[in-house]
Write a protein that holds these residues in place. Structure first.
Motif, PDB file in Angstrom:
ATOM      1  N   ARG A 236       0.811  -1.314   0.031  1.00 46.14           N
ATOM      2  CA  ARG A 236      -0.003   0.012   0.057  1.00 46.14           C
ATOM      3  C   ARG A 236       0.680   1.346   0.035  1.00 46.14           C
ATOM      4  NH1 ARG A 236      -5.862   1.360   0.205  1.00 46.14           N
ATOM      5  NH2 ARG A 236      -6.114   3.282   1.176  1.00 46.14           N
ATOM      6  N   TYR A 237       1.940   1.033   0.668  1.00 44.56           N
ATOM      7  CA  TYR A 237       2.880   2.310   0.707  1.00 44.56           C
ATOM      8  C   TYR A 237       3.345   2.809  -0.697  1.00 44.56           C
ATOM      9  CZ  TYR A 237       7.268   4.900   1.677  1.00 44.56           C
ATOM     10  OH  TYR A 237       8.127   5.676   1.815  1.00 44.56           O
ATOM     11  N   TYR A 238       3.384   1.860  -1.649  1.00 41.55           N
ATOM     12  CA  TYR A 238       3.545   2.361  -3.049  1.00 41.55           C
ATOM     13  C   TYR A 238       2.288   2.289  -4.143  1.00 41.55           C
ATOM     14  CZ  TYR A 238       8.662   1.027  -1.686  1.00 41.55           C
ATOM     15  OH  TYR A 238       9.809   0.964  -1.340  1.00 41.55           O
ATOM     16  N   ASP A 239       1.466   1.819  -3.580  1.00 39.56           N
ATOM     17  CA  ASP A 239       0.355   1.712  -4.449  1.00 39.56           C
ATOM     18  C   ASP A 239      -1.241   1.835  -3.558  1.00 39.56           C
ATOM     19  OD1 ASP A 239      -1.710   1.369  -6.320  1.00 39.56           O
ATOM     20  OD2 ASP A 239      -0.594  -0.262  -7.124  1.00 39.56           O
ATOM     21  N   ASP A 240      -1.829   3.056  -3.679  1.00 40.56           N
ATOM     22  CA  ASP A 240      -3.066   3.380  -2.885  1.00 40.56           C
ATOM     23  C   ASP A 240      -4.287   2.539  -3.247  1.00 40.56           C
ATOM     24  OD1 ASP A 240      -1.780   5.235  -1.679  1.00 40.56           O
ATOM     25  OD2 ASP A 240      -2.549   7.085  -2.708  1.00 40.56           O
ATOM     26  N   ASP A 241      -4.030   1.853  -4.485  1.00 36.56           N
ATOM     27  CA  ASP A 241      -5.138   1.094  -5.067  1.00 36.56           C
ATOM     28  C   ASP A 241      -5.121  -0.409  -4.258  1.00 36.56           C
ATOM     29  OD1 ASP A 241      -5.950   2.907  -6.739  1.00 36.56           O
ATOM     30  OD2 ASP A 241      -4.707   2.288  -8.278  1.00 36.56           O
ATOM     31  N   VAL A 242      -3.883  -0.691  -3.682  1.00 37.20           N
ATOM     32  CA  VAL A 242      -4.004  -2.102  -2.821  1.00 37.20           C
ATOM     33  C   VAL A 242      -5.030  -2.058  -1.663  1.00 37.20           C
ATOM     34  CG1 VAL A 242      -2.432  -3.535  -1.348  1.00 37.20           C
ATOM     35  CG2 VAL A 242      -1.462  -2.421  -3.074  1.00 37.20           C
ATOM     36  N   VAL A 243      -5.989  -3.192  -1.924  1.00 40.87           N
ATOM     37  CA  VAL A 243      -6.826  -3.372  -0.910  1.00 40.87           C
ATOM     38  C   VAL A 243      -6.984  -4.626  -0.098  1.00 40.87           C
ATOM     39  CG1 VAL A 243      -8.664  -1.866  -2.382  1.00 40.87           C
ATOM     40  CG2 VAL A 243      -8.317  -4.464  -2.605  1.00 40.87           C
ATOM     41  N   ALA A 244      -6.093  -5.397  -0.487  1.00 41.92           N
ATOM     42  CA  ALA A 244      -5.923  -6.818   0.198  1.00 41.92           C
ATOM     43  C   ALA A 244      -4.557  -7.331   0.019  1.00 41.92           C
ATOM     44  CB  ALA A 244      -7.157  -8.058  -0.173  1.00 41.92           C
ATOM     45  N   ALA A 245      -4.142  -8.163   0.850  1.00 38.45           N
ATOM     46  CA  ALA A 245      -3.032  -9.121   0.790  1.00 38.45           C
ATOM     47  C   ALA A 245      -3.303 -10.579   0.956  1.00 38.45           C
ATOM     48  CB  ALA A 245      -1.592  -8.601   1.516  1.00 38.45           C
ATOM     49  N   VAL A 246      -2.396 -11.509   0.379  1.00 35.23           N
ATOM     50  CA  VAL A 246      -2.535 -12.833   0.350  1.00 35.23           C
ATOM     51  C   VAL A 246      -1.013 -13.364   0.652  1.00 35.23           C
ATOM     52  CG1 VAL A 246      -3.481 -15.011  -0.517  1.00 35.23           C
ATOM     53  CG2 VAL A 246      -4.645 -12.918  -0.943  1.00 35.23           C
ATOM     54  N   ILE A 247      -0.933 -14.475   1.389  1.00 37.60           N
ATOM     55  CA  ILE A 247       0.175 -15.206   1.562  1.00 37.60           C
ATOM     56  C   ILE A 247      -0.052 -16.624   1.107  1.00 37.60           C
ATOM     57  CG2 ILE A 247       1.916 -16.144   3.092  1.00 37.60           C
ATOM     58  CD1 ILE A 247       2.403 -13.213   2.930  1.00 37.60           C
ATOM     59  N   LEU A 248       0.948 -16.894   0.044  1.00 37.22           N
ATOM     60  CA  LEU A 248       0.655 -18.482  -0.426  1.00 37.22           C
ATOM     61  C   LEU A 248       2.053 -19.056  -0.407  1.00 37.22           C
ATOM     62  CD1 LEU A 248      -1.992 -18.139  -3.326  1.00 37.22           C
ATOM     63  CD2 LEU A 248      -2.255 -19.472  -1.514  1.00 37.22           C
ATOM     64  N   GLY A 249       2.539 -19.758   0.725  1.00 35.20           N
ATOM     65  CA  GLY A 249       3.645 -20.461   1.021  1.00 35.20           C
ATOM     66  C   GLY A 249       3.165 -21.554   1.520  1.00 35.20           C
ATOM     67  N   THR A 250       4.253 -22.056   2.435  1.00 36.44           N
ATOM     68  CA  THR A 250       3.847 -23.324   3.194  1.00 36.44           C
ATOM     69  C   THR A 250       2.407 -23.378   3.766  1.00 36.44           C
ATOM     70  OG1 THR A 250       5.999 -23.200   3.946  1.00 36.44           O
ATOM     71  CG2 THR A 250       4.673 -24.781   4.935  1.00 36.44           C
ATOM     72  N   GLY A 251       2.030 -22.207   4.339  1.00 39.36           N
ATOM     73  CA  GLY A 251       0.770 -22.003   4.712  1.00 39.36           C
ATOM     74  C   GLY A 251      -0.087 -20.998   3.821  1.00 39.36           C
ATOM     75  N   THR A 252      -1.168 -20.367   4.439  1.00 39.01           N
ATOM     76  CA  THR A 252      -1.703 -19.530   3.710  1.00 39.01           C
ATOM     77  C   THR A 252      -2.654 -18.331   4.608  1.00 39.01           C
ATOM     78  OG1 THR A 252      -3.086 -18.928   1.642  1.00 39.01           O
ATOM     79  CG2 THR A 252      -3.740 -20.871   3.028  1.00 39.01           C
ATOM     80  N   ASN A 253      -2.852 -17.227   4.180  1.00 37.53           N
ATOM     81  CA  ASN A 253      -3.680 -16.503   5.009  1.00 37.53           C
ATOM     82  C   ASN A 253      -4.014 -14.965   3.857  1.00 37.53           C
ATOM     83  OD1 ASN A 253      -5.375 -15.252   7.016  1.00 37.53           O
ATOM     84  ND2 ASN A 253      -3.532 -14.554   8.082  1.00 37.53           N
ATOM     85  N   ALA A 254      -4.898 -14.566   4.254  1.00 34.84           N
ATOM     86  CA  ALA A 254      -5.354 -13.168   3.709  1.00 34.84           C
ATOM     87  C   ALA A 254      -5.886 -12.097   4.645  1.00 34.84           C
ATOM     88  CB  ALA A 254      -6.240 -13.537   2.558  1.00 34.84           C
ATOM     89  N   CYS A 255      -5.649 -10.951   4.280  1.00 29.85           N
ATOM     90  CA  CYS A 255      -6.225  -9.826   4.946  1.00 29.85           C
ATOM     91  C   CYS A 255      -6.605  -8.589   3.822  1.00 29.85           C
ATOM     92  CB  CYS A 255      -5.014  -9.263   6.056  1.00 29.85           C
ATOM     93  SG  CYS A 255      -3.774  -8.485   5.180  1.00 29.85           S
TER      94      CYS A 255
END
Length: 488
Positions: A236-255
């Motif tokens: 979001r610091y670089y792009d005001d259009d960011v509304v969500a984030a997702v981690i897809l690695g060993t595990g997963t989560n979203a905010c």
């Protein structure tokens, strides 16, 4: 999220020969084919548009239920207490600490405001000795504070701390906590192999602050975040259009960023921005997923049966194990690898997701990499027909995982968007991180394909799925800046 992002996920790790295992003999006929098992597996994993639409809609419904009341759905919808996001105006020297596994990562960043943004950044990774994973809380945090102190001592001329100020740090802590404010959180339990005594029920920020004081380090924790929230803040610091984030690695989560007036369980609490970040813990989602007998058997044998079903379907910890179970069933039914079943094929989690990823990427005529991995992992010689069957299994698992992850993303977008602005050309960005997403190109392609199918071609043009590598560390530092004790 119950598991860390797989930062070192490499699909071509360790292709050296490892020696032959013992074999279990089988009297199966060569005339038998693995086709029936493969066909049924592909059918049970299928993700046509109606399935994706159901998952997206149910994900959004679960989010609303979790926001209405604690325990209202499988999704915990945890308040991050991040009400102030980076704007780009932040200035000064900030630090980040990322603790989520057997290493911790420290970084420093010099911020120059809107014009200069990130002037300089440096980072270092420190391995945690295994004995400290079973030590006391004080011993672990003293080790971390010592590593921080050594890192601070290496500050060069590019980094400047204003006179009279403490150094401030954002703390990414990817273990279960009950977060009570932006700079405090009570540890619920250690996971990922840690069994540190004396920390459960304590504020992990206080533990770190006290260790820094013992070390004589003039530093203060200004923000406590998990890796998903850090990734969102960094993007979001670089792009005001960011509304969500997702981690897809060993595990997963979203905010994602939510309006406070859309969170009934807040009961009228206000913030200056009127918004906050919600940590969904979406790995616990379970409605309407296309599951197979292999998924159910893996879940039943897990340490948390009946839990984290979405995670077990889409995340890196599990994809290789699903493939192993399918290959074992094939080898038991027909001579997939000759007249014998390799004993290692019976070993849970012996086939890693990086192995699956590497086999899926093999486009050679003889599928040489597939054959090499099968030999390295199971000790089997394989013919081309067996290798092709293995690739089909990999593709089926990767396709299902990617498309379901895409449906989850669309579910989040449906919760926060009416899409009227998007239809008019307003851009929306979902920041992605994690080794599975980064290193598995077919999975990425299937994820974006699922998003496009659900949104439609025109709408999908205005929704960007963008990789933000290692964003959680710098995101934590940025949140320390936007929640600084010195902000005016």
């Amino acid at each position: 999220m119950s598991l860390p992002a797989l930062g070192s996920f490499s699909p071509l790790t360790s292709l050296a020969f490892r020696g032959r295992p013992r074999f279990v003999m089988s009297g199966r006929s060569k005339a038998l084919s693995v086709a029936p098992i493969l066909t049924k597996f592909q059918k049970d994993c299928d993700t046509p548009l109606p399935v994706l639409r159901y998952v997206a809609d149910a994900m959004a419904d679960n989010m609303r239920a979790g926001l209405a009341i604690d325990g209202g759905s499988d999704l915990k919808m945890i308040l991050s207490h991040v009400d102030t996001l980076p704007t780009g105006n932040e200035k000064g020297l900030l630090y980040g600490l990322d603790l989520g596994g057997t290493n911790f990562r420290v970084l420093r960043v010099q911020l120059g405001g809107k014009e200069e943004r990130v002037i300089a950044t440096e980072f270092e990774q420190v391995s945690i000795p295994q004995h400290l994973m079973f030590a006391t809380s004080q011993e672990l945090f003293d080790f971390i504070a010592s590593g921080l102190a050594k890192f601070v001592e290496g500050e060069g001329n590019r980094f400047h701390l204003p006179p009279g100020r403490k150094r401030e740090i954002g703390f990414t802590f990817s273990f279960p906590v009950n977060q009570t404010s932006i700079d405090s959180g009570i540890l619920i339990k250690w996971t990922k192999g840690f069994a540190v005594s004396g920390t459960a029920g304590k504020d992990v920020v206080a533990c770190l602050n006290e260790a820094m004081e013992r070390r004589g380090l003039d530093m203060h924790v200004s923000a406590l975040v998990n890796d998903t929230v850090g990734t969102l803040a960094g993007a979001r610091y670089y792009d005001d259009d960011v509304v969500a984030a997702v981690i897809l690695g060993t595990g997963t989560n979203a905010c994602y960023i939510e309006r406070k007036d859309a969170i009934p369980k807040l009961q009228g609490q206000a913030s200056s921005s009127g918004k906050t970040i919600i940590n969904t813990e979406w790995g616990a989602y379970s409605n309407g997923l296309p599951l197979t007998v292999f998924d159910r058997e893996m879940d039943a044998a897990s340490i948390n049966p009946g839990e984290q079903i979405f995670e077990k379907t889409i995340a890196g910890m599990y994809l290789g194990e699903i493939a192993r179970r399918v290959l074992l069933a094939m080898a038991e039914f027909a001579p997939l690898f000759g007249k014998s079943i390799p004993e290692k094929l019976f070993t849970p989690f012996v086939l890693s997701t990086p192995d699956l990823c590497a086999m899926h990427q093999d486009v050679s005529n003889d599928l040489q990499a597939v054959g090499l991995i099968l030999y390295n992992v199971f000790g089997v010689e394989s013919d081309l027909s067996a290798r092709k069957a293995v690739v089909e299994v990999c593709n089926t698992i990767g396709r299902r995982g990617g498309r379901l992850a895409g449906a989850g993303i669309v579910g989040i977008l449906h919760k926060i968007e009416d899409f009227e602005d998007v239809k008019l050309g307003k851009r929306r960005v979902v920041a992605m991180d994690g080794g599975l997403y980064e290193n598995y190109p077919q999975y990425r392609r299937y994820l974006k394909e699922g998003v496009a199918e659900l949104l439609g071609t025109e709408l999908a043009k205005n929704v960007a799925i963008e990789h933000t590598k290692d964003g959680s560390g710098i995101g934590a530092a940025l949140l320390a800046a936007s929640n600084s004790i010195y902000r005016t």
